[in-house]
Design a protein around this motif. Structure first.
Motif, PDB file in Angstrom:
ATOM      1  N   TYR A 175     -61.850  82.257  55.176  1.00  0.00           N
ATOM      2  CA  TYR A 175     -60.539  81.621  54.966  1.00  0.00           C
ATOM      3  C   TYR A 175     -60.685  80.210  54.399  1.00  0.00           C
ATOM      4  CZ  TYR A 175     -58.728  85.635  57.336  1.00  0.00           C
ATOM      5  OH  TYR A 175     -58.415  86.924  57.631  1.00  0.00           O
ATOM      6  N   ASP A 176     -61.965  79.835  54.184  1.00  0.00           N
ATOM      7  CA  ASP A 176     -62.251  78.488  53.699  1.00  0.00           C
ATOM      8  C   ASP A 176     -62.151  78.480  52.172  1.00  0.00           C
ATOM      9  OD1 ASP A 176     -62.931  75.904  53.602  1.00  0.00           O
ATOM     10  OD2 ASP A 176     -64.982  76.140  54.361  1.00  0.00           O
ATOM     11  N   ARG A 177     -60.946  78.712  51.674  1.00  0.00           N
ATOM     12  CA  ARG A 177     -60.714  78.662  50.229  1.00  0.00           C
ATOM     13  C   ARG A 177     -59.260  78.286  49.972  1.00  0.00           C
ATOM     14  NH1 ARG A 177     -58.563  83.901  48.090  1.00  0.00           N
ATOM     15  NH2 ARG A 177     -59.021  85.591  49.523  1.00  0.00           N
ATOM     16  N   GLU A 178     -58.973  78.004  48.718  1.00  0.00           N
ATOM     17  CA  GLU A 178     -57.630  77.551  48.384  1.00  0.00           C
ATOM     18  C   GLU A 178     -56.588  78.578  48.841  1.00  0.00           C
ATOM     19  OE1 GLU A 178     -56.335  74.931  44.573  1.00  0.00           O
ATOM     20  OE2 GLU A 178     -56.276  77.100  44.377  1.00  0.00           O
ATOM     21  N   ASN A 179     -55.556  78.114  49.494  1.00  0.00           N
ATOM     22  CA  ASN A 179     -54.534  79.056  49.955  1.00  0.00           C
ATOM     23  C   ASN A 179     -53.202  78.342  50.141  1.00  0.00           C
ATOM     24  OD1 ASN A 179     -54.061  78.295  52.944  1.00  0.00           O
ATOM     25  ND2 ASN A 179     -56.294  78.317  52.751  1.00  0.00           N
ATOM     26  N   GLY A 180     -52.148  79.144  50.221  1.00  0.00           N
ATOM     27  CA  GLY A 180     -50.797  78.580  50.403  1.00  0.00           C
ATOM     28  C   GLY A 180     -50.312  78.747  51.828  1.00  0.00           C
ATOM     29  N   SER A 194     -58.176  74.179  56.568  1.00  0.00           N
ATOM     30  CA  SER A 194     -57.040  74.272  55.637  1.00  0.00           C
ATOM     31  C   SER A 194     -55.945  73.290  56.049  1.00  0.00           C
ATOM     32  CB  SER A 194     -56.490  75.703  55.609  1.00  0.00           C
ATOM     33  OG  SER A 194     -57.351  76.540  54.891  1.00  0.00           O
ATOM     34  N   PRO A 195     -56.287  71.982  56.053  1.00  0.00           N
ATOM     35  CA  PRO A 195     -55.299  71.003  56.535  1.00  0.00           C
ATOM     36  C   PRO A 195     -54.069  70.903  55.634  1.00  0.00           C
ATOM     37  CG  PRO A 195     -57.183  69.884  55.543  1.00  0.00           C
ATOM     38  CD  PRO A 195     -57.531  71.332  55.584  1.00  0.00           C
ATOM     39  N   ASP A 196     -54.191  71.422  54.387  1.00  0.00           N
ATOM     40  CA  ASP A 196     -53.054  71.318  53.464  1.00  0.00           C
ATOM     41  C   ASP A 196     -52.146  72.534  53.506  1.00  0.00           C
ATOM     42  OD1 ASP A 196     -54.028  68.870  52.702  1.00  0.00           O
ATOM     43  OD2 ASP A 196     -55.244  69.710  51.080  1.00  0.00           O
ATOM     44  N   SER A 197     -52.397  73.455  54.424  1.00  0.00           N
ATOM     45  CA  SER A 197     -51.450  74.565  54.567  1.00  0.00           C
ATOM     46  C   SER A 197     -51.141  74.795  56.036  1.00  0.00           C
ATOM     47  CB  SER A 197     -51.969  75.860  53.945  1.00  0.00           C
ATOM     48  OG  SER A 197     -53.323  75.875  53.774  1.00  0.00           O
ATOM     49  N   VAL A 198     -50.024  75.474  56.254  1.00  0.00           N
ATOM     50  CA  VAL A 198     -49.648  75.798  57.635  1.00  0.00           C
ATOM     51  C   VAL A 198     -50.386  77.061  58.056  1.00  0.00           C
ATOM     52  CG1 VAL A 198     -47.732  76.489  59.138  1.00  0.00           C
ATOM     53  CG2 VAL A 198     -47.405  74.667  57.440  1.00  0.00           C
ATOM     54  N   GLU A 235     -51.867  69.736  69.828  1.00  0.00           N
ATOM     55  CA  GLU A 235     -51.779  68.280  69.697  1.00  0.00           C
ATOM     56  C   GLU A 235     -52.734  67.741  68.629  1.00  0.00           C
ATOM     57  OE1 GLU A 235     -49.359  66.641  70.986  1.00  0.00           O
ATOM     58  OE2 GLU A 235     -48.690  68.332  72.202  1.00  0.00           O
ATOM     59  N   ARG A 236     -53.779  68.516  68.338  1.00  0.00           N
ATOM     60  CA  ARG A 236     -54.793  68.041  67.391  1.00  0.00           C
ATOM     61  C   ARG A 236     -54.505  68.405  65.928  1.00  0.00           C
ATOM     62  NH1 ARG A 236     -60.073  70.202  69.537  1.00  0.00           N
ATOM     63  NH2 ARG A 236     -58.781  70.763  71.322  1.00  0.00           N
ATOM     64  N   TYR A 237     -53.739  69.486  65.713  1.00  0.00           N
ATOM     65  CA  TYR A 237     -53.535  69.960  64.337  1.00  0.00           C
ATOM     66  C   TYR A 237     -52.045  70.104  64.028  1.00  0.00           C
ATOM     67  CZ  TYR A 237     -58.471  70.911  64.825  1.00  0.00           C
ATOM     68  OH  TYR A 237     -59.816  70.774  65.050  1.00  0.00           O
ATOM     69  N   GLU A 238     -51.571  69.217  63.156  1.00  0.00           N
ATOM     70  CA  GLU A 238     -50.149  69.214  62.821  1.00  0.00           C
ATOM     71  C   GLU A 238     -49.744  70.442  62.010  1.00  0.00           C
ATOM     72  OE1 GLU A 238     -48.222  65.953  60.504  1.00  0.00           O
ATOM     73  OE2 GLU A 238     -48.262  64.931  62.441  1.00  0.00           O
ATOM     74  N   ASN A 239     -50.738  71.124  61.415  1.00  0.00           N
ATOM     75  CA  ASN A 239     -50.448  72.280  60.551  1.00  0.00           C
ATOM     76  C   ASN A 239     -50.533  73.612  61.299  1.00  0.00           C
ATOM     77  OD1 ASN A 239     -53.264  71.889  60.876  1.00  0.00           O
ATOM     78  ND2 ASN A 239     -53.719  73.159  59.094  1.00  0.00           N
TER      79      ASN A 239
END
Ligand code: PMP
Length: 350
Positions: free
Chosen positions: A139-144, A171-175, A195-199
């Motif tokens: 899952y460590d690749r570009e995703n939406g 994947s901090p840039d996706s939910v 509490e640690r991951y906003e996504n």
């Protein structure tokens, strides 16, 4: 040109059969074999019908507060919906709004691709390994966006919390949505990571472990930001989703902790016995942290066993899909129901 050219056409999700009639043993839709808590019965008997002339609380405040207390978060971190299917659908609509593909395993809850198609969301499926295990590195690749059912359905297999964490972290840039419909049957929840991951969004249901599939109660827990975005979409769609009776039932079920842990414990114990019985008959059983088992037999084809059991009034689930078309998914029923299942299997398999 025809009016049909302008119609949105979709291929719907197909839920398991809901047969009626006496003597049927229903092990096909992962319902709880035990009734809901007696506290739910009291709410139904005592409910003041005058309340129904008014609209329900659109924010389900009381239920939201009780959930927040139960899971040790603030009420701004809780979203309530009409079953987790509703919560998941609203979440896909809210969070998966990218041109990049959403990722989920090739074998998982078959509603995910249906929502993607309905909402026009691009997606890629990520193959589980031969043992139906998830490999976090895939899952460590570009995703939406990412959605993982944990424990997975229909396999029952659980990914470890560290694997889930590495997926969310990478994947901090996706939910990342973790669908924990079955987590209460022995799994380790990702709620500890909230509490640690906003996504990160964790989605849960009252349908399985709280015996309330018929009432339709689901919820999500996440960062304040995610919950606020999710609520904005919900209130742009339908304000009054959960009726007043259901809100009261939800509060009652959540409050009766003793009944909850008791029935969950019973199902886990029946599951252990069922694993032993399947193994005695020569089945292979995927390790399960859920209220169902995914089983396959080296000589008896799954579709044959499915049809045979159905003919004898025992409903299990068969998926005619790649990689899993020789497996049966069997919901854990009561001890008596499982006894009947194994009597029939023993008799048929000699
Ligand atoms: N997620 C998974 C993985 C499921 O198997 C189910 C049950 N079909 C759901 C979500 C939806 O359950 P509900 O809408 O009853 O909460």
């Amino acid at each position: 040109m025809s009016y049909e050219d302008n119609i949105r056409k979709v291929k719907p999700y197909v839920p398991g059969e809901q047969p009626s009639g006496s003597g049927i043993i229903k092990l096909n839709t992962n319902e709880n074999p035990y009734p809901p808590s007696p506290a739910v019965g009291r709410v139904l008997r005592e409910f003041d019908q005058d309340i129904l002339k008014k609209y329900p609380d659109p924010e389900a405040v009381k239920l939201t507060e009780v959930l927040a207390e139960e899971y040790g978060v603030s009420k701004e971190q809780v979203f309530v919906g009409v079953g987790s299917d509703d919560v998941l659908a609203q979440s896909f609509l809210t969070f998966f709004n990218s041109k990049r593909p959403v990722l989920f395993p090739d074998i998982t809850y078959s509603f995910y691709p249906v929502w993607c198609d309905l909402f026009g969301i691009a997606y890629d499926t990520v193959p589980l390994n031969e043992a139906f295990e998830l490999e976090a590195a895939d899952y460590d690749r570009e995703n939406g966006g990412i959605v993982i059912a944990n424990p997975n359905a229909p396999t029952g297999r659980e990914a470890s919390l560290s694997e889930i964490e590495s997926i969310v972290k990478n994947s901090p840039d996706s939910v990342c949505i973790i669908d924990e419909a079955y987590i209460d049957f022995g799994g380790e929840s990702a709620l500890s990571l909230i509490e640690r991951y906003e996504n990160l969004l964790v989605v849960r249901t009252f349908s399985k472990s709280r015996s309330l599939a018929g009432s339709r109660i689901g919820f999500a827990i996440g960062s304040r930001k995610l919950i606020a975005y999710l609520s904005d979409v919900k209130f742009s769609f339908n304000s009054y989703t959960m009726d007043s009776v259901t809100q009261a039932i939800g509060v009652a079920a959540l409050t009766d902790k003793g009944y909850f842990s008791d029935t969950v414990r019973r199902i886990i114990s029946t599951r252990q016995n069922a694993i032993a019985s399947f193994c005695e008959l020569g089945f292979s059983v995927i390790p399960s942290s859920a209220n169902f088992l995914f089983v396959t037999h080296p000589t008896y084809p799954a579709d044959e066993l499915f049809a045979m059991l159905r003919g004898r009034g025992v409903y299990v689930r068969y998926f005619n899909s790649p990689r899993i078309d020789n497996y049966l998914r069997v919901t854990i029923g009561t001890d008596e129901e499982m006894k009947k299942l194994f009597e029939i299997l023993r008799e048929y398999m000699g």
